[in-house]
Scaffold this motif. Structure first.
Motif, PDB file in Angstrom:
ATOM      1  N   TRP A 115     -11.935 -80.061   8.759  1.00 13.88           N
ATOM      2  CA  TRP A 115     -13.067 -80.575   7.973  1.00 13.88           C
ATOM      3  C   TRP A 115     -12.603 -81.657   6.995  1.00 13.88           C
ATOM      4  CZ3 TRP A 115     -18.114 -80.232   8.621  1.00 13.88           C
ATOM      5  CH2 TRP A 115     -18.627 -79.205   9.399  1.00 13.88           C
ATOM      6  N   ALA A 116     -11.464 -81.416   6.352  1.00 10.20           N
ATOM      7  CA  ALA A 116     -10.925 -82.429   5.431  1.00 10.20           C
ATOM      8  C   ALA A 116     -10.595 -83.717   6.173  1.00 10.20           C
ATOM      9  CB  ALA A 116      -9.677 -81.890   4.726  1.00 10.20           C
ATOM     10  N   LEU A 117     -10.032 -83.589   7.375  1.00  9.05           N
ATOM     11  CA  LEU A 117      -9.747 -84.777   8.181  1.00  9.05           C
ATOM     12  C   LEU A 117     -11.031 -85.525   8.528  1.00  9.05           C
ATOM     13  CD1 LEU A 117      -7.781 -86.535   9.802  1.00  9.05           C
ATOM     14  CD2 LEU A 117      -8.050 -84.934  11.713  1.00  9.05           C
ATOM     15  N   GLY A 118     -12.075 -84.781   8.860  1.00 13.03           N
ATOM     16  CA  GLY A 118     -13.361 -85.413   9.157  1.00 13.03           C
ATOM     17  C   GLY A 118     -13.912 -86.168   7.959  1.00 13.03           C
ATOM     18  N   ILE A 119     -13.769 -85.589   6.758  1.00 13.59           N
ATOM     19  CA  ILE A 119     -14.259 -86.260   5.545  1.00 13.59           C
ATOM     20  C   ILE A 119     -13.473 -87.547   5.303  1.00 13.59           C
ATOM     21  CG2 ILE A 119     -14.391 -86.069   3.031  1.00 13.59           C
ATOM     22  CD1 ILE A 119     -15.005 -83.096   3.430  1.00 13.59           C
ATOM     23  N   VAL A 120     -12.143 -87.468   5.453  1.00 18.71           N
ATOM     24  CA  VAL A 120     -11.310 -88.655   5.226  1.00 18.71           C
ATOM     25  C   VAL A 120     -11.672 -89.759   6.220  1.00 18.71           C
ATOM     26  CG1 VAL A 120      -8.955 -89.532   5.331  1.00 18.71           C
ATOM     27  CG2 VAL A 120      -9.417 -87.367   4.181  1.00 18.71           C
ATOM     28  N   LEU A 121     -11.827 -89.386   7.494  1.00 23.11           N
ATOM     29  CA  LEU A 121     -12.171 -90.390   8.504  1.00 23.11           C
ATOM     30  C   LEU A 121     -13.553 -90.981   8.255  1.00 23.11           C
ATOM     31  CD1 LEU A 121     -10.802 -88.699  11.759  1.00 23.11           C
ATOM     32  CD2 LEU A 121      -9.794 -90.568  10.448  1.00 23.11           C
ATOM     33  N   ALA A 122     -14.511 -90.142   7.834  1.00 19.80           N
ATOM     34  CA  ALA A 122     -15.856 -90.644   7.555  1.00 19.80           C
ATOM     35  C   ALA A 122     -15.842 -91.636   6.397  1.00 19.80           C
ATOM     36  CB  ALA A 122     -16.791 -89.476   7.246  1.00 19.80           C
ATOM     37  N   VAL A 123     -15.067 -91.334   5.363  1.00 19.23           N
ATOM     38  CA  VAL A 123     -14.975 -92.248   4.223  1.00 19.23           C
ATOM     39  C   VAL A 123     -14.309 -93.556   4.640  1.00 19.23           C
ATOM     40  CG1 VAL A 123     -13.919 -92.584   1.958  1.00 19.23           C
ATOM     41  CG2 VAL A 123     -15.023 -90.412   2.505  1.00 19.23           C
ATOM     42  N   GLN A 124     -13.283 -93.470   5.487  1.00 20.69           N
ATOM     43  CA  GLN A 124     -12.617 -94.689   5.939  1.00 20.69           C
ATOM     44  C   GLN A 124     -13.536 -95.551   6.797  1.00 20.69           C
ATOM     45  OE1 GLN A 124      -9.802 -95.627   4.637  1.00 20.69           O
ATOM     46  NE2 GLN A 124      -9.828 -93.699   3.506  1.00 20.69           N
ATOM     47  N   VAL A 125     -14.355 -94.893   7.640  1.00 23.96           N
ATOM     48  CA  VAL A 125     -15.333 -95.650   8.432  1.00 23.96           C
ATOM     49  C   VAL A 125     -16.345 -96.321   7.514  1.00 23.96           C
ATOM     50  CG1 VAL A 125     -17.215 -95.422  10.099  1.00 23.96           C
ATOM     51  CG2 VAL A 125     -15.047 -94.263  10.514  1.00 23.96           C
ATOM     52  N   LEU A 126     -16.811 -95.580   6.489  1.00 24.08           N
ATOM     53  CA  LEU A 126     -17.746 -96.155   5.518  1.00 24.08           C
ATOM     54  C   LEU A 126     -17.124 -97.352   4.807  1.00 24.08           C
ATOM     55  CD1 LEU A 126     -20.400 -95.978   3.843  1.00 24.08           C
ATOM     56  CD2 LEU A 126     -19.162 -94.434   2.294  1.00 24.08           C
ATOM     57  N   GLU A 127     -15.854 -97.228   4.452  1.00 24.07           N
ATOM     58  CA  GLU A 127     -15.177 -98.331   3.768  1.00 24.07           C
ATOM     59  C   GLU A 127     -15.026 -99.541   4.681  1.00 24.07           C
ATOM     60  OE1 GLU A 127     -10.673 -99.490   2.376  1.00 24.07           O
ATOM     61  OE2 GLU A 127     -11.262 -97.390   2.319  1.00 24.07           O
ATOM     62  N   GLY A 128     -14.550 -99.301   5.918  1.00 25.41           N
ATOM     63  CA  GLY A 128     -14.255-100.406   6.802  1.00 25.41           C
ATOM     64  C   GLY A 128     -15.470-101.144   7.312  1.00 25.41           C
ATOM     65  N   HIS A 129     -16.600-100.422   7.518  1.00 24.30           N
ATOM     66  CA  HIS A 129     -17.764-101.044   8.142  1.00 24.30           C
ATOM     67  C   HIS A 129     -18.892-101.369   7.167  1.00 24.30           C
ATOM     68  CE1 HIS A 129     -15.708 -99.238  11.599  1.00 24.30           C
ATOM     69  NE2 HIS A 129     -16.328-100.137  12.329  1.00 24.30           N
ATOM     70  N   VAL A 130     -18.839-100.800   5.963  1.00 23.51           N
ATOM     71  CA  VAL A 130     -19.941-101.032   5.011  1.00 23.51           C
ATOM     72  C   VAL A 130     -19.416-101.618   3.704  1.00 23.51           C
ATOM     73  CG1 VAL A 130     -21.837 -99.981   3.724  1.00 23.51           C
ATOM     74  CG2 VAL A 130     -21.309 -99.173   6.034  1.00 23.51           C
ATOM     75  N   LEU A 131     -18.515-100.879   3.034  1.00 28.27           N
ATOM     76  CA  LEU A 131     -18.109-101.267   1.688  1.00 28.27           C
ATOM     77  C   LEU A 131     -17.303-102.566   1.671  1.00 28.27           C
ATOM     78  CD1 LEU A 131     -17.110 -97.779   0.220  1.00 28.27           C
ATOM     79  CD2 LEU A 131     -19.238 -99.035  -0.105  1.00 28.27           C
ATOM     80  N   THR A 132     -16.248-102.625   2.500  1.00 32.43           N
ATOM     81  CA  THR A 132     -15.398-103.812   2.480  1.00 32.43           C
ATOM     82  C   THR A 132     -16.147-105.086   2.879  1.00 32.43           C
ATOM     83  OG1 THR A 132     -13.412-102.498   2.882  1.00 32.43           O
ATOM     84  CG2 THR A 132     -13.300-104.841   3.414  1.00 32.43           C
ATOM     85  N   PRO A 133     -16.917-105.092   3.985  1.00 29.73           N
ATOM     86  CA  PRO A 133     -17.661-106.327   4.291  1.00 29.73           C
ATOM     87  C   PRO A 133     -18.675-106.702   3.220  1.00 29.73           C
ATOM     88  CG  PRO A 133     -17.555-104.894   6.214  1.00 29.73           C
ATOM     89  CD  PRO A 133     -17.064-104.092   5.056  1.00 29.73           C
ATOM     90  N   MET A 134     -19.309-105.696   2.611  1.00 37.76           N
ATOM     91  CA  MET A 134     -20.367-105.987   1.642  1.00 37.76           C
ATOM     92  C   MET A 134     -19.799-106.440   0.302  1.00 37.76           C
ATOM     93  SD  MET A 134     -23.449-103.480   0.367  1.00 37.76           S
ATOM     94  CE  MET A 134     -22.301-102.288  -0.339  1.00 37.76           C
ATOM     95  N   ILE A 135     -18.678-105.849  -0.122  1.00 37.41           N
ATOM     96  CA  ILE A 135     -18.141-106.136  -1.453  1.00 37.41           C
ATOM     97  C   ILE A 135     -17.128-107.266  -1.413  1.00 37.41           C
ATOM     98  CG2 ILE A 135     -16.804-105.172  -3.358  1.00 37.41           C
ATOM     99  CD1 ILE A 135     -18.052-102.454  -2.717  1.00 37.41           C
ATOM    100  N   GLN A 136     -16.146-107.168  -0.508  1.00 34.86           N
ATOM    101  CA  GLN A 136     -15.098-108.182  -0.496  1.00 34.86           C
ATOM    102  C   GLN A 136     -15.597-109.540  -0.007  1.00 34.86           C
ATOM    103  OE1 GLN A 136     -12.728-107.691  -2.218  1.00 34.86           O
ATOM    104  NE2 GLN A 136     -11.160-106.275  -1.510  1.00 34.86           N
ATOM    105  N   SER A 137     -16.677-109.552   0.776  1.00 33.27           N
ATOM    106  CA  SER A 137     -17.207-110.840   1.222  1.00 33.27           C
ATOM    107  C   SER A 137     -17.734-111.654   0.045  1.00 33.27           C
ATOM    108  CB  SER A 137     -18.325-110.619   2.244  1.00 33.27           C
ATOM    109  OG  SER A 137     -19.403-109.911   1.664  1.00 33.27           O
ATOM    110  N   ARG A 138     -18.052-110.990  -1.061  1.00 31.92           N
ATOM    111  CA  ARG A 138     -18.524-111.702  -2.252  1.00 31.92           C
ATOM    112  C   ARG A 138     -17.378-112.085  -3.186  1.00 31.92           C
ATOM    113  NH1 ARG A 138     -23.804-108.012  -3.987  1.00 31.92           N
ATOM    114  NH2 ARG A 138     -24.880-108.120  -1.970  1.00 31.92           N
ATOM    115  N   THR A 139     -16.192-111.568  -2.926  1.00 32.74           N
ATOM    116  CA  THR A 139     -15.062-111.839  -3.810  1.00 32.74           C
ATOM    117  C   THR A 139     -13.973-112.629  -3.091  1.00 32.74           C
ATOM    118  OG1 THR A 139     -14.139-109.656  -3.246  1.00 32.74           O
ATOM    119  CG2 THR A 139     -15.491-109.808  -5.234  1.00 32.74           C
TER     120      THR A 139
END
Length: 348
Positions: free
Chosen positions: A271-295
């Motif tokens: 379960w912990a591995l699933g949470i870590v992977l889900a957060v990494q997917v969220l970071e790679g496909h949502v957070l990083t493109p949305m935030i770093q594209s502005r910086t």
């Protein structure tokens, strides 16, 4: 030379420029390596100044003296970093024996299932003791070398902290200093290049900090729900690791899964591995493109190449510095292109 076609002459000119730039960069890297105890604190201080600059400017706008504001900012960062390190170390110490025992049980299970061709864990332990006895002198010298490295690291960290204080306090004088050392009439260009490079680094640090905070909060909440011990410390480790793209997230996530395996068992570790992977997917496909594209606008492939090059030059420190330095270089290139790009002729 006139006998060569024009495309060949242009290619030769570009090759000469590339070789010249590569030579300058190579010599610069060698010099930085030779004077790393002085260069490393300066680079870390610049990163710290880019990260803490907004807080310092807010204190100055609140009518706080510049020196006092810089001191308060440095005290705050020492408290945050020191607290995070303490929490991480305490969490790992509390669960260290359990992690080792779990890994040993897992290795024994693999050996029992697949067969170890006559080699058992006891044999490996005996061989390891023999090797330690045989190379004890080498191990002792390595320990002494390790103590020296730790002392050097602490000294560089203290120097970097003092440099952050002075950089924050005297940041308003940077433009005049650059203009003062600029040769001829190149003051405006040099100041614009330095400003663009600093803005790129500041944008990278700001975006990475925001992404790291979201990652740490999400993983901490998930580990708290799973009742994994040291969840807050593991979340702090995730926050720190996020400043080394890709590799830092992998290492911090692996530590979280190991702690869950040691204390809560195999199912909770999944379960912990699933949470870590889900957060990494969220970071790679949502957070990083949305935030770093502005910086900082850098392709992921360029980020990975920069990290690999930094690791080959300066190890973990190189991986930490590679991306912001590359971002600064891209900022300088964009500024030069904007200033010296030849406008296309109009059709009229």
């Amino acid at each position: 030379m006139q006998l060569l076609p024009d495309p060949v002459r242009r290619l030769a000119a570009w090759c000469a420029v590339i070789l010249l730039v590569a030579g300058v960069v190579y010599v610069g890297v060698l010099l930085c390596s030779q004077f790393r105890t002085a260069v490393t604190p300066v680079l870390l201080a610049l990163l710290g100044t880019a990260l803490l600059g907004p807080l310092h400017r807010r204190l100055v706008r609140a009518k706080v003296n510049r020196s006092v504001a810089a001191g308060l900012t440095c005290v705050a960062v020492v408290a945050v970093v020191g607290g995070a390190v303490y929490i991480v170390v305490a969490a790992l110490i509390d669960t260290g024996d359990q992690i080792v025992a779990s890994l040993k049980d897992a290795a024994q299970g693999v050996a029992d299932h697949f067969g170890a061709a006559g080699t058992s864990l006891d044999d490996l332990a005996t061989n390891a003791k023999d090797l330690l006895t045989k190379f004890g002198g080498t191990a002792a010298s390595n320990v002494i070398s390790g103590v020296s490295v730790v002392g050097e690291t602490i000294a560089m960290a203290v120097l970097a902290l003092f440099l952050v204080f002075f950089f924050l306090r005297d940041s308003h004088k940077a433009a005049d200093l650059i203009r003062g050392i600029a040769p001829g009439e190149s003051g405006d260009t040099l100041e614009a290049m330095a400003r663009r490079a600093y803005e790129a680094v500041e944008g990278f640090m700001r975006g990475t900090s925001f992404i790291a905070l979201i990652d740490a909060v999400c993983i901490t909440l998930g580990l708290l729900v799973l009742d994994v011990p040291g969840a807050v410390g593991l979340g702090a480790l995730v926050f720190v690791g996020a400043f080394i793209p890709y590799l830092g997230a992998f290492i911090s996530g692996a530590v979280a899964v190991l702690v869950a395996l040691a204390d809560r068992g195999f199912v909770i570790a999944l379960w912990a591995l699933g949470i870590v992977l889900a957060v990494q997917v969220l970071e790679g496909h949502v957070l990083t493109p949305m935030i770093q594209s502005r910086t900082v606008q850098m392709h992921p492939a360029m980020v990975m190449v920069a990290i690999t090059a930094g690791a080959s030059v300066a190890g973990v420190l190189g991986m930490l510095l590679a991306v912001p330095l590359t971002a600064a270089a891209f900022g300088v290139v964009h500024e030069l292109r904007a200033r010296y790009q030849v406008p296309e002729p109009s059709d009229s």
